[in-house]
Design a protein around this motif. Structure first.
Motif, PDB file in Angstrom:
ATOM      1  N   GLN A 102      -4.614 -11.903  27.317  1.00  0.00           N
ATOM      2  CA  GLN A 102      -3.425 -11.815  28.355  1.00  0.00           C
ATOM      3  C   GLN A 102      -3.205 -10.784  28.864  1.00  0.00           C
ATOM      4  OE1 GLN A 102      -2.680 -12.045  25.092  1.00  0.00           O
ATOM      5  NE2 GLN A 102      -0.600 -11.341  24.613  1.00  0.00           N
ATOM      6  N   TRP A 103      -3.635  -9.530  28.688  1.00  0.00           N
ATOM      7  CA  TRP A 103      -3.386  -8.356  29.274  1.00  0.00           C
ATOM      8  C   TRP A 103      -4.754  -7.766  29.820  1.00  0.00           C
ATOM      9  CZ3 TRP A 103       1.119  -7.150  29.128  1.00  0.00           C
ATOM     10  CH2 TRP A 103       2.135  -7.353  27.891  1.00  0.00           C
ATOM     11  N   LYS A 104      -5.906  -8.122  29.319  1.00  0.00           N
ATOM     12  CA  LYS A 104      -7.186  -7.537  29.918  1.00  0.00           C
ATOM     13  C   LYS A 104      -7.750  -8.520  31.086  1.00  0.00           C
ATOM     14  CE  LYS A 104      -9.958  -8.533  25.897  1.00  0.00           C
ATOM     15  NZ  LYS A 104     -10.707  -8.100  24.717  1.00  0.00           N
ATOM     16  N   ASP A 105      -7.608  -9.927  30.725  1.00  0.00           N
ATOM     17  CA  ASP A 105      -8.459 -10.838  31.593  1.00  0.00           C
ATOM     18  C   ASP A 105      -7.716 -10.798  33.179  1.00  0.00           C
ATOM     19  OD1 ASP A 105      -9.911 -11.590  29.517  1.00  0.00           O
ATOM     20  OD2 ASP A 105      -9.160 -13.478  29.213  1.00  0.00           O
ATOM     21  N   PRO A 106      -6.569 -10.740  33.290  1.00  0.00           N
ATOM     22  CA  PRO A 106      -5.939 -10.796  34.676  1.00  0.00           C
ATOM     23  C   PRO A 106      -6.269  -9.541  35.465  1.00  0.00           C
ATOM     24  CG  PRO A 106      -4.250 -11.207  33.288  1.00  0.00           C
ATOM     25  CD  PRO A 106      -5.381 -10.940  32.593  1.00  0.00           C
ATOM     26  N   LEU A 107      -6.597  -8.472  34.846  1.00  0.00           N
ATOM     27  CA  LEU A 107      -7.329  -7.137  35.432  1.00  0.00           C
ATOM     28  C   LEU A 107      -8.542  -7.408  36.217  1.00  0.00           C
ATOM     29  CD1 LEU A 107      -6.452  -4.511  32.638  1.00  0.00           C
ATOM     30  CD2 LEU A 107      -4.936  -5.269  34.871  1.00  0.00           C
ATOM     31  N   GLU A 108      -9.378  -8.471  35.637  1.00  0.00           N
ATOM     32  CA  GLU A 108     -10.729  -8.690  36.428  1.00  0.00           C
ATOM     33  C   GLU A 108     -11.720  -7.624  36.629  1.00  0.00           C
ATOM     34  OE1 GLU A 108      -9.687 -10.756  39.972  1.00  0.00           O
ATOM     35  OE2 GLU A 108      -8.670 -12.365  38.872  1.00  0.00           O
ATOM     36  N   ARG A 156      -4.424   1.618  29.274  1.00  0.00           N
ATOM     37  CA  ARG A 156      -3.759   2.385  30.364  1.00  0.00           C
ATOM     38  C   ARG A 156      -3.261   1.572  31.742  1.00  0.00           C
ATOM     39  NH1 ARG A 156      -1.985   7.081  30.801  1.00  0.00           N
ATOM     40  NH2 ARG A 156      -1.249   7.720  32.915  1.00  0.00           N
ATOM     41  N   ILE A 157      -4.332   0.800  31.966  1.00  0.00           N
ATOM     42  CA  ILE A 157      -4.007   0.200  33.283  1.00  0.00           C
ATOM     43  C   ILE A 157      -2.942  -1.243  32.913  1.00  0.00           C
ATOM     44  CG2 ILE A 157      -5.253  -1.366  35.008  1.00  0.00           C
ATOM     45  CD1 ILE A 157      -7.677   0.356  34.487  1.00  0.00           C
ATOM     46  N   ALA A 158      -3.273  -1.885  31.837  1.00  0.00           N
ATOM     47  CA  ALA A 158      -2.346  -2.844  31.599  1.00  0.00           C
ATOM     48  C   ALA A 158      -1.071  -2.293  31.388  1.00  0.00           C
ATOM     49  CB  ALA A 158      -2.863  -3.643  30.352  1.00  0.00           C
ATOM     50  N   GLY A 159      -0.473  -1.260  30.388  1.00  0.00           N
ATOM     51  CA  GLY A 159       0.786  -0.825  30.309  1.00  0.00           C
ATOM     52  C   GLY A 159       1.311  -0.432  31.788  1.00  0.00           C
TER      53      GLY A 159
END
Length: 366
Positions: A323-329, A19-22
């Motif tokens: 690449q989608w989840k790592d930048p969300l930290e 949800r957050i990445a999208g």
């Protein structure tokens, strides 16, 4: 094809991450009357980002001048690849957090009135929009549900209730009718008709993703919780039929866009069509699902968020590409009082606790 997940905790975390990445993927181009499907793809070609496999690239300096056709939304600096450090604040995530707080505070037997009370307590008025702002204003003026949804509210069938629905699917895994019932009780605070059906459909879709073996199976299940004669159901079935004929994704969206023209870019119906097409043509692949959905235009961040949630539940957090989840930290910015800076993993763990507690309760009333 992204592998299908198995563990409840991993799949709930996958839903939150998706949800957050999208949402973050679609946020820079969230202006459907300007960022059309054609303009989004022209921007991606201009920035050498087709096929899209990561967050949107930042623009060339010349693209951000006043009136430039490729000018992104002001939040783009926190939402483009290479510049993301935790999630941006956005209502598509705020409402998932608020729904979690609602269920923790009042349980699965919550009332529509309690939804409204929590909005007034936890959510700043200026972080609400369209139907939610109309309902919030009505609440503050002493108007009670269900009049909050109908008094001076021209946005009753827009997408706002749909974006609030994921939490009910996450906490009712494999129980789509129960998820839809909870979503309806929330939605009627601010919406009517297809606006409410959109929330019920989305909650059931997320819930069904926990047990479905294919995206199509989840979509078919979600249709069973809304009236078959509703325009929402007819539009979703239309996309399913066009997909069955092997029509291309582009032609499917063009066909349905013509059939839903005039409803506006934030209305539930055309956005449900974009979302359905993204899920079908994404065919279970996380990256392809959210990128196709966002490239479909209209309310890009909301559609990307719901598509990411469904895809994340299907595959689980472990299979969401780095690449989608790592930048969300593992961090969320939120306007919901008491939740700014919360860990995504904590939100997921609290959601799992509710799902496990709810599994042992009797069916909730509709």
């Amino acid at each position: 094809m992204t592998p299908v997940g198995t563990e409840l905790s991993d799949r709930v975390l996958g839903g939150w991450l998706g949800r957050i990445a999208g949402n973050m993927l679609g946020k820079p181009v969230e202006q459907g009357d300007h960022w059309t499907r054609d303009r989004i793809d022209r921007y991606l070609r201009r920035t050498a980002a087709l096929p899209l496999t990561d967050y949107l690239p930042g623009p060339a300096d010349s693209d951000q001048g006043e009136g430039d056709e490729f000018a992104l939304r002001p939040e783009w600096r926190q939402c483009v690849r290479g510049r993301i450090h935790g999630s941006c604040r956005d209502d598509d995530v705020d409402y998932a957090i608020l729904g979690l707080d609602l269920l923790e505070t009042h349980g699965f037997g919550f009332s529509t009135e309690q939804v409204g009370d929590l909005w007034l307590l936890r959510l700043p008025y200026l972080q609400t929009f369209t139907a939610e702002r109309a309902a919030y204003r009505n609440l503050a003026n002493g108007i009670k549900p269900l009049l909050t949804a109908t008094y001076d509210n021209p946005y009753q069938e827009w997408i706002g209730a749909l974006i609030r629905a994921d939490i009910y699917g996450w906490t009712c895994p494999g129980m789509p009718r129960r998820a839809a019932s909870l979503a309806r009780r929330d939605a009627v605070l601010s919406h009517t008709g297809n606006g409410v059906y959109g929330a019920m459909w989305a909650a059931a879709l997320v819930s069904a993703a926990f047990t479905a073996t294919t995206v199509r199976q989840a979509l078919d299940t979600a249709l069973t919780v809304i009236p078959a004669s509703s325009r929402l159901a007819r539009t979703v079935r239309r996309v399913l039929t066009l997909h069955e004929t092997r029509m291309t994704w582009e032609d499917t969206l063009s066909t349905v866009s013509e059939e839903t023209s005039g409803l506006g870019w934030i209305h539930t119906i055309p956005n449900a069509a974009v979302l359905t097409a993204g899920l079908l043509y994404g065919d279970g692949d996380f990256t392809r699902t959210i990128t196709l959905t966002v490239r479909g235009g209209l309310d890009t961040d909301s559609n990307g968020a719901t598509a990411g949630s469904v895809a994340g539940v299907l595959c689980g957090a472990g299979a969401v590409p780095a690449q989608w989840k790592d930048p969300l930290e593992d961090t969320v910015r939120s306007a919901v009082f008491g939740f700014d800076g919360v860990r995504i993993s904590e939100l997921a763990a609290r959601t799992v606790a509710l799902a496990e507690a709810g599994a042992g309760t009797a069916a909730v009333p509709s």
